[in-house]
Design a protein around this motif. Structure first.
Motif, PDB file in Angstrom:
ATOM      1  N   GLU A  43      39.320  63.935 -73.142  1.00  0.00           N
ATOM      2  CA  GLU A  43      40.344  63.938 -72.093  1.00  0.00           C
ATOM      3  C   GLU A  43      39.925  63.081 -70.905  1.00  0.00           C
ATOM      4  O   GLU A  43      40.753  62.391 -70.296  1.00  0.00           O
ATOM      5  N   ARG A  44      38.634  63.098 -70.581  1.00  0.00           N
ATOM      6  CA  ARG A  44      38.139  62.290 -69.474  1.00  0.00           C
ATOM      7  C   ARG A  44      38.294  60.793 -69.786  1.00  0.00           C
ATOM      8  O   ARG A  44      38.687  59.997 -68.927  1.00  0.00           O
ATOM      9  N   GLN A  63      41.916  59.725 -69.411  1.00  0.00           N
ATOM     10  CA  GLN A  63      42.296  59.565 -68.008  1.00  0.00           C
ATOM     11  C   GLN A  63      41.735  58.281 -67.410  1.00  0.00           C
ATOM     12  O   GLN A  63      42.389  57.634 -66.586  1.00  0.00           O
ATOM     13  N   LYS A  64      40.523  57.902 -67.814  1.00  0.00           N
ATOM     14  CA  LYS A  64      39.939  56.650 -67.320  1.00  0.00           C
ATOM     15  C   LYS A  64      40.769  55.455 -67.734  1.00  0.00           C
ATOM     16  O   LYS A  64      40.820  54.441 -67.027  1.00  0.00           O
ATOM     17  N   GLY A 112      43.995  55.418 -68.043  1.00  0.00           N
ATOM     18  CA  GLY A 112      45.356  55.514 -67.533  1.00  0.00           C
ATOM     19  C   GLY A 112      46.304  56.321 -68.390  1.00  0.00           C
ATOM     20  O   GLY A 112      47.529  56.175 -68.253  1.00  0.00           O
ATOM     21  N   MET A 113      45.783  57.168 -69.273  1.00  0.00           N
ATOM     22  CA  MET A 113      46.629  57.988 -70.141  1.00  0.00           C
ATOM     23  C   MET A 113      46.474  59.459 -69.785  1.00  0.00           C
ATOM     24  O   MET A 113      45.392  59.908 -69.431  1.00  0.00           O
ATOM     25  N   LYS A 114      47.579  60.203 -69.912  1.00  0.00           N
ATOM     26  CA  LYS A 114      47.564  61.621 -69.580  1.00  0.00           C
ATOM     27  C   LYS A 114      47.309  62.436 -70.846  1.00  0.00           C
ATOM     28  O   LYS A 114      48.093  62.362 -71.802  1.00  0.00           O
ATOM     29  N   PRO A 115      46.242  63.212 -70.875  1.00  0.00           N
ATOM     30  CA  PRO A 115      45.968  64.020 -72.066  1.00  0.00           C
ATOM     31  C   PRO A 115      47.045  65.079 -72.272  1.00  0.00           C
ATOM     32  O   PRO A 115      47.623  65.605 -71.316  1.00  0.00           O
ATOM     33  N   ALA A 116      47.290  65.396 -73.543  1.00  0.00           N
ATOM     34  CA  ALA A 116      48.270  66.433 -73.862  1.00  0.00           C
ATOM     35  C   ALA A 116      47.689  67.825 -73.694  1.00  0.00           C
ATOM     36  O   ALA A 116      48.430  68.806 -73.645  1.00  0.00           O
ATOM     37  N   ASN A 163      44.475  70.453 -71.790  1.00  0.00           N
ATOM     38  CA  ASN A 163      43.595  70.646 -70.640  1.00  0.00           C
ATOM     39  C   ASN A 163      42.527  71.662 -71.060  1.00  0.00           C
ATOM     40  O   ASN A 163      42.668  72.870 -70.827  1.00  0.00           O
TER      41      ASN A 163
END
Length: 302
Positions: A242-243, A246-247, A249-253, A255
């Motif tokens: 997930e990190r 995010q680096k 520019g994508m939003k993880p589905a 958390n």
């Protein structure tokens, strides 16, 4: 003798009384005349004031009926305007052409030389160099009377935009679409939001490329890209995955950190379940497919 004295006294009293009455009348007449004169002057002043007020009201009505366009132009303002126009017409040919092209791009209308001159103060009738270069410019269309903006792709709306993108399964540069029509960028984002296209960045030029999101469209993927994709080693922990998303520019589905924190509060173990050990093939394993030796090249010697 006594009678004569009384007559004389009465005569004197009469004369005194008559004189007093005459004086009183004279004073009264003088006061009346003085008051009448003051009253006449007051009336004249009133008439004059009324005339002045009427004149002021009439002037206001006339000035209100005159439009603002007829107001006199200040010399300083007109001088600044003329100086501005003169500076434009003395500018280099390229600068004047840019003003005209920007005007055509913003209005998206076919304009005559007179309309262009009135709007952006570029007089192409007087400047032959600007006129000749404008006719040859690839971004301009000239029909012999009017100039108009010419985009690379003649599109009018979102429907035509999507139809064009689907003609390019290997992608079309967004920079080639930007000048198609005024709201093209908003329509690109709307198509992306509707999952009808993909907008991806080119790593070499950092420019966006529009791809059609259509399962029926065949897309050829290079072998180098396939090997690169398969050779990427993913992190073992979902938090690391997930990190990394995010680096880039994508939003993880998911958390994972939040889910693990909630699990710890409820007393549920957040440790990942241990993977079952795969049954390895050893020399002691009974082989039933001995006719396929390539399956057993990595036999465990244990």
């Amino acid at each position: 003798m006594l009678i004569e004295n009384n007559k004389e006294k009465n005569c004197k009293d009469f004369l005194f009384l008559h004189s007093f009455i005459h004086i009183e009348k004279s004073v009264t007449n003088s006061i009346t005349m003085a008051l009448q004169g003051k009253l006449d002057r007051f009336k004249k002043q009133q008439e004059k004031c009324q005339s002045t007020l009427s004149s002021i009201a009439a002037n206001k009505a006339v000035s209100a009926s005159v439009p603002n366009a007829l107001a006199p132009v200040k010399f300083s303002t007109d001088t600044e305007r003329l100086q501005h126009i003169n500076s434009i017409r003395k500018a280099p040919v390229g600068a004047q052409m840019k003003r005209v092209i920007d005007l055509l791009f913003e209005t998206r209308q076919a304009l005559t030389l007179e309309q262009i001159n009135e709007t952006c103060h570029v007089d192409m009738k007087a400047n032959k160099d600007v006129f000749d270069n404008m006719r040859k410019n690839p971004k301009v269309r000239y029909d012999g009377e009017r100039f108009s903006y010419k985009s690379k792709h003649a599109l009018r709306d979102k429907k035509e935009l999507l139809f064009l993108i689907r003609k390019f399964p290997e992608g079309i540069a967004v920079i080639d679409l930007k000048d198609s029509y005024p709201t093209v960028m908003e329509d690109l984002q709307a198509l992306k939001g509707g999952r009808e296209i993909w907008l991806l960045s080119n790593f070499d030029s950092q420019e966006d490329i529009a791809y059609p999101n259509d399962p029926k469209v065949p897309i050829k993927v290079d072998d180098d890209l396939k090997q690169l994709f398969r050779g990427i080693e993913l992190p073992r922990d979902m938090i690391d995955i997930e990190r990394d998303l995010q680096k880039n520019g994508m939003k993880p589905a998911t958390n994972t950190a939040k889910r693990r924190s909630a699990a710890q509060m409820e007393g549920i173990s957040s440790k990942p379940k241990p993977k079952k050990k795969k049954n390895e093939i050893t020399k002691r394993t009974k082989l039933t497919n001995a006719h396929l030796p390539e399956l057993f090249q990595n036999l465990n010697n244990s």
